[in-house]
Design a protein around this motif. Structure first.
Motif, mmCIF file in Angstrom:
data_model
loop_
_atom_site.group_PDB
_atom_site.id
_atom_site.type_symbol
_atom_site.label_atom_id
_atom_site.label_comp_id
_atom_site.label_asym_id
_atom_site.label_seq_id
_atom_site.Cartn_x
_atom_site.Cartn_y
_atom_site.Cartn_z
ATOM 1 N N THR A 70 55.134 57.347 5.117
ATOM 2 C CA THR A 70 53.969 57.777 5.970
ATOM 3 C C THR A 70 54.719 58.323 7.338
ATOM 4 N N PRO A 71 54.303 59.504 7.676
ATOM 5 C CA PRO A 71 55.066 59.995 9.063
ATOM 6 C C PRO A 71 54.034 59.243 10.122
ATOM 7 N N LEU A 72 54.380 57.692 10.291
ATOM 8 C CA LEU A 72 53.845 57.157 11.556
ATOM 9 C C LEU A 72 54.838 56.347 12.336
ATOM 10 N N THR A 73 54.997 56.187 13.628
ATOM 11 C CA THR A 73 55.654 55.584 14.350
ATOM 12 C C THR A 73 54.747 54.070 14.859
ATOM 13 N N VAL A 74 55.250 53.093 14.919
ATOM 14 C CA VAL A 74 54.424 52.035 15.569
ATOM 15 C C VAL A 74 55.261 50.981 16.196
ATOM 16 N N GLU A 75 54.561 50.748 17.776
ATOM 17 C CA GLU A 75 55.165 49.932 18.625
ATOM 18 C C GLU A 75 54.199 49.104 18.897
ATOM 19 N N LYS A 76 54.612 47.847 18.817
ATOM 20 C CA LYS A 76 53.818 46.425 18.936
ATOM 21 C C LYS A 76 54.344 45.650 19.893
ATOM 22 N N THR A 77 53.530 44.931 20.838
ATOM 23 C CA THR A 77 53.978 43.882 21.923
ATOM 24 C C THR A 77 53.004 42.676 21.554
ATOM 25 N N LEU A 78 53.693 41.620 21.590
ATOM 26 C CA LEU A 78 53.169 40.320 21.493
ATOM 27 C C LEU A 78 53.517 39.639 22.767
ATOM 28 N N SER A 79 52.623 39.073 23.324
ATOM 29 C CA SER A 79 52.947 38.311 24.707
ATOM 30 C C SER A 79 52.187 37.019 24.793
ATOM 31 N N LEU A 80 53.079 36.054 25.062
ATOM 32 C CA LEU A 80 52.286 34.685 25.215
ATOM 33 C C LEU A 80 52.715 33.946 26.717
ATOM 34 N N ALA A 81 51.610 33.544 27.397
ATOM 35 C CA ALA A 81 51.717 33.255 28.944
ATOM 36 C C ALA A 81 51.837 31.639 28.913
ATOM 37 N N ALA A 82 52.530 31.022 29.735
ATOM 38 C CA ALA A 82 52.730 29.778 29.958
ATOM 39 C C ALA A 82 51.345 29.070 30.316
ATOM 40 N N GLY A 83 50.927 27.950 29.765
ATOM 41 C CA GLY A 83 49.643 27.436 30.207
ATOM 42 C C GLY A 83 48.270 28.149 29.600
ATOM 43 N N GLU A 84 48.566 29.260 28.798
ATOM 44 C CA GLU A 84 47.432 29.770 28.115
ATOM 45 C C GLU A 84 47.587 29.768 26.506
ATOM 46 N N SER A 85 46.300 29.689 25.907
ATOM 47 C CA SER A 85 46.517 29.205 24.407
ATOM 48 C C SER A 85 46.058 30.600 23.666
ATOM 49 N N VAL A 86 46.472 31.857 24.233
ATOM 50 C CA VAL A 86 46.041 33.145 23.760
ATOM 51 C C VAL A 86 47.351 33.967 23.566
ATOM 52 N N LEU A 87 47.428 34.644 22.229
ATOM 53 C CA LEU A 87 48.481 35.291 21.987
ATOM 54 C C LEU A 87 47.817 36.857 21.919
ATOM 55 N N ARG A 88 48.480 37.732 22.834
ATOM 56 C CA ARG A 88 47.827 39.194 23.090
ATOM 57 C C ARG A 88 48.768 39.862 22.447
ATOM 58 N N ILE A 89 48.177 40.754 21.762
ATOM 59 C CA ILE A 89 49.110 41.735 20.723
ATOM 60 C C ILE A 89 48.468 43.303 21.052
ATOM 61 N N ASP A 90 49.313 44.218 21.480
ATOM 62 C CA ASP A 90 48.929 45.358 21.862
ATOM 63 C C ASP A 90 49.768 46.511 20.890
ATOM 64 N N GLU A 91 49.115 47.522 20.365
ATOM 65 C CA GLU A 91 49.875 48.301 19.400
ATOM 66 C C GLU A 91 49.479 49.750 19.799
ATOM 67 N N ARG A 92 50.484 50.602 19.332
ATOM 68 C CA ARG A 92 50.606 51.853 19.646
ATOM 69 C C ARG A 92 50.935 52.558 18.159
ATOM 70 N N VAL A 93 50.304 53.770 17.839
ATOM 71 C CA VAL A 93 50.676 54.374 16.494
ATOM 72 C C VAL A 93 50.679 55.721 16.772
ATOM 73 N N VAL A 94 51.804 56.673 16.475
ATOM 74 C CA VAL A 94 51.877 57.966 16.867
ATOM 75 C C VAL A 94 52.176 58.688 15.229
ATOM 76 N N ASN A 95 51.615 59.761 15.137
ATOM 77 C CA ASN A 95 51.824 60.748 14.158
ATOM 78 C C ASN A 95 53.094 61.580 14.565
ATOM 79 N N VAL A 96 54.138 61.283 13.861
ATOM 80 C CA VAL A 96 55.606 61.853 13.980
ATOM 81 C C VAL A 96 55.657 63.174 12.919
ATOM 82 N N GLY A 97 54.609 63.333 12.343
ATOM 83 C CA GLY A 97 54.805 64.345 11.271
ATOM 84 C C GLY A 97 54.440 65.521 11.812
ATOM 85 N N ARG A 98 54.338 66.753 10.782
ATOM 86 C CA ARG A 98 54.028 68.216 11.257
ATOM 87 C C ARG A 98 52.488 68.573 10.845
#
Length: 266
Positions: A70-98
């Motif tokens: 499938t002509p998709l590019t995916v970028e994912k960022t997972l971040s965890l800060a000290a003292g927090e009990s939250v995993l944060r996930i941010d994503e970006r999907v791009v159509n790299v097809g024609r």
């Protein structure tokens, strides 16, 4: 690299959390389709990654991949800060097809014991209505509203009624339940386990992912509850396109999504 295609994300299914991208897809001017037998290639190809640390106060994992089919590019960022009990996930999907790409995008976190056990409560988004997609696929001509059911009494294929908010005890030859939810007023769901004094919450962008797919099994050998944020409550990409219930990206167009995993006390 775009040279190997995953056949199905659940081959040798290990449990855990898969990103099913695409869940279904239609592209290349209608000449290519990702169907039921070949879904979720993002879960079975290697991703490039980099780990970044911010002076010990935050750790970030950045991942990226171009899908092999499938002509998709995916970028994912997972971040965890000290003292927090939250995993944060941010994503970006791009159509790299024609050409335009139409697709379903689903996250598939499946939870097991000891979080999942009799006495645990499944927390569902406000406003949720179950959409019995299995009945819909047997009678697509009926009004869509006729397939909606209350989450406290959904109809299983066996004819039994099930309350999606309750975790049933495991039994031999138990029954599976697959039931997408729609009409979400918020992106918030989870599991509360009083025996562990733990509440696990998923928080997400429900404008981009307006459905929560509920999947469970109370079989002794397959005891799980999956809460799956998704872009669609339909399973077939043709149904999604007819009902405006999928993501459609023009060439070089992108879509962003965020999801948090939070652990707290009840």
């Amino acid at each position: 690299m775009r040279n190997n295609r995953l056949m199905h994300y659940a081959e040798g299914y290990p449990g855990g959390w898969q990103e099913i991208l695409p869940n279904r897809a239609f592209f290349d001017g209608g000449r290519q389709e990702v169907g039921r037998e070949v879904e979720g290639e993002s879960a079975g190809v290697p991703w490039a990654y980099a780990v970044e640390e911010d002076g010990g106060s935050r750790v970030t994992l950045r991942c990226w991949v171009t899908l092999p089919f499938t002509p998709l590019t995916v970028e994912k960022t997972l971040s965890l800060a000290a003292g927090e009990s939250v995993l944060r996930i941010d994503e970006r999907v791009v159509n790299v097809g024609r050409d335009d790409v139409h697709f379903i995008w689903t996250h598939h976190p499946a939870f097991g014991s000891p979080l999942v056990s009799e006495g645990a409560e499944v927390l569902l988004p406000k406003g949720s209505r179950a959409f019995n997609v299995l009945r819909y696929e047997r009678d697509r001509e009926a009004p869509a509203a006729s397939f909606e059911e209350p989450v406290e009494a959904v109809s299983l294929p066996s004819g039994r009624k099930k309350n999606l908010r309750m975790v049933e005890r495991p039994v031999p030859n138990g029954e599976a339940c697959y039931m997408p939810l729609k009409d979400l007023e918020e992106g918030l769901a989870g599991i509360c386990q009083p025996a562990l004094n733990v509440k696990l919450l998923l928080e997400w962008d429900h404008l981009t992912f307006p459905s929560l797919r509920y999947w469970s099994s109370n079989d002794n050998e397959w005891y799980t509850v999956a809460l799956e944020p998704s872009t669609s409550w339909y399973s077939d990409i043709g149904d999604c396109m007819r009902h405006g219930n999928c993501i459609s990206l023009a060439p070089q167009e992108e879509r962003r999504f965020w999801l948090n995993v939070r652990v707290e006390q009840p």
